[in-house]
Write a protein that holds these residues in place. Structure first.
Motif, short mmCIF file in Angstrom:
data_model
loop_
_atom_site.label_atom_id
_atom_site.label_comp_id
_atom_site.label_asym_id
_atom_site.label_seq_id
_atom_site.Cartn_x
_atom_site.Cartn_y
_atom_site.Cartn_z
N MET A 37 0.83 -1.17 -0.08
CA MET A 37 0.05 -0.08 -0.04
C MET A 37 0.67 1.27 0.04
SD MET A 37 -3.06 -1.41 2.62
CE MET A 37 -3.52 0.26 3.08
N LEU A 38 1.99 1.10 0.99
CA LEU A 38 2.70 2.51 0.99
C LEU A 38 3.62 2.52 -0.43
CD1 LEU A 38 3.83 4.60 2.66
CD2 LEU A 38 5.53 3.04 3.76
N GLU A 39 3.98 1.48 -0.86
CA GLU A 39 4.61 1.53 -2.19
C GLU A 39 3.80 2.16 -3.35
OE1 GLU A 39 7.17 -1.85 -5.18
OE2 GLU A 39 5.18 -2.19 -4.19
N PHE A 40 2.41 1.80 -3.32
CA PHE A 40 1.55 2.20 -4.42
C PHE A 40 1.49 3.78 -4.30
CE2 PHE A 40 -2.42 4.34 -5.12
CZ PHE A 40 -2.63 3.69 -6.57
N LEU A 41 1.48 4.18 -3.00
CA LEU A 41 1.29 5.59 -2.92
C LEU A 41 2.72 6.46 -3.38
CD1 LEU A 41 -0.25 6.04 0.51
CD2 LEU A 41 -1.35 6.19 -1.56
N LYS A 42 3.72 5.97 -2.95
CA LYS A 42 5.13 6.56 -3.60
C LYS A 42 5.02 6.09 -5.11
CE LYS A 42 7.70 5.36 0.61
NZ LYS A 42 8.64 4.59 1.02
N ASN A 43 4.77 5.31 -5.63
CA ASN A 43 4.84 5.04 -7.15
C ASN A 43 3.74 5.93 -7.86
OD1 ASN A 43 6.57 2.88 -6.82
ND2 ASN A 43 5.00 1.43 -7.28
N SER A 44 2.80 6.31 -7.19
CA SER A 44 1.60 7.06 -7.65
C SER A 44 1.99 8.45 -7.71
CB SER A 44 0.36 7.17 -7.01
OG SER A 44 0.22 7.80 -5.58
N GLN A 45 3.06 8.66 -6.92
CA GLN A 45 3.36 10.20 -6.66
C GLN A 45 4.83 10.30 -7.73
OE1 GLN A 45 3.79 11.68 -2.92
NE2 GLN A 45 2.09 10.59 -2.15
N ASP A 46 5.14 9.57 -8.38
CA ASP A 46 6.66 9.36 -9.15
C ASP A 46 6.00 9.54 -10.59
OD1 ASP A 46 8.20 8.41 -11.18
OD2 ASP A 46 9.68 8.23 -9.22
N ALA A 47 6.13 10.50 -11.34
CA ALA A 47 5.48 10.69 -12.46
C ALA A 47 5.85 9.93 -13.58
CB ALA A 47 5.92 12.38 -13.03
N GLU A 48 7.05 9.24 -13.46
CA GLU A 48 7.31 8.47 -14.63
C GLU A 48 6.77 7.06 -14.39
OE1 GLU A 48 11.59 6.33 -15.54
OE2 GLU A 48 11.63 8.63 -15.78
N LEU A 49 6.69 6.44 -13.05
CA LEU A 49 6.11 5.48 -12.83
C LEU A 49 4.35 5.42 -12.78
CD1 LEU A 49 8.25 4.14 -9.60
CD2 LEU A 49 8.07 3.26 -11.82
#
Length: 187
Positions: A37-49
């Protein structure tokens, strides 16, 4: 890896059901889910990912939104200071409880959004401007944190999910932009 396909949308009965407390010791499945869940949030805030995996940006996610009826939330709030890469708040909260709150309320000037809601819902969402939350981390250690303004609003939004409450339940039905005099508007 969690993607948008894993997130259930409004109308799903699971979003309206209060979630179950997590028992201890914490299972490996729950630990893995919290980390994802935390990884999803970090990925969702990374423009490229976010573009690669077609993720909507989010700062909070509740297990309920993944159709898992457990009292667990993840929040990843980036710092508003561009000079640092340290997030304002980045954590997984198990069985979070608001143990005290301010009398003063606040809301976001642009209203709130939700990964489980694929539409704009206009209106102010008044919440406590300061809260104290107790929760357990993934190691089963009890934590206590004081939050204010934006961080407090995000955590209250996610705790609401664990109680079957959607953000728009707080919007004044007759006048979506009506606020009591003591409510601060945060930009």
């Amino acid at each position: 890896m969690i993607t948008m396909e894993n997130i259930i949308l409004e109308g799903s009965p699971a979003l309206r059901e209060p979630a179950e407390e997590i028992t201890f010791p914490i299972s490996e499945d729950i630990k893995t889910l919290g980390q994802e869940m935390l990884e999803f949030l970090k990925n969702s805030q990374d423009a490229e990912l976010a573009e690669k995996y077609q993720l909507r940006a989010g700062v909070g996610l509740a297990a309920s939104q993944l159709n898992v009826s457990k009292r667990m939330i993840a929040v990843h709030i980036p710092s508003d200071n561009d000079d640092t890469s340290e997030p304002l708040l980045s954590t997984i909260m198990i069985n979070p409880k608001i143990v005290s709150h301010s009398v003063q309320s606040a809301c976001l000037s642009d209203g709130e959004g939700c990964l489980s809601v694929n539409r704009d819902v206009p209106g102010y969402v008044p919440r406590h401007s300061r809260i104290t939350v107790t929760y357990f981390n993934l190691n089963g250690e009890k934590q206590k944190i004081r939050l204010k303004n934006y961080s407090a609003i995000v955590v209250q939004h996610e705790i609401d999910h664990t109680n079957g409450i959607m953000f728009y339940d707080h919007i004044n039905k007759e006048d979506p932009f009506h606020l009591d005099e003591d409510v601060s508007i945060l930009s």
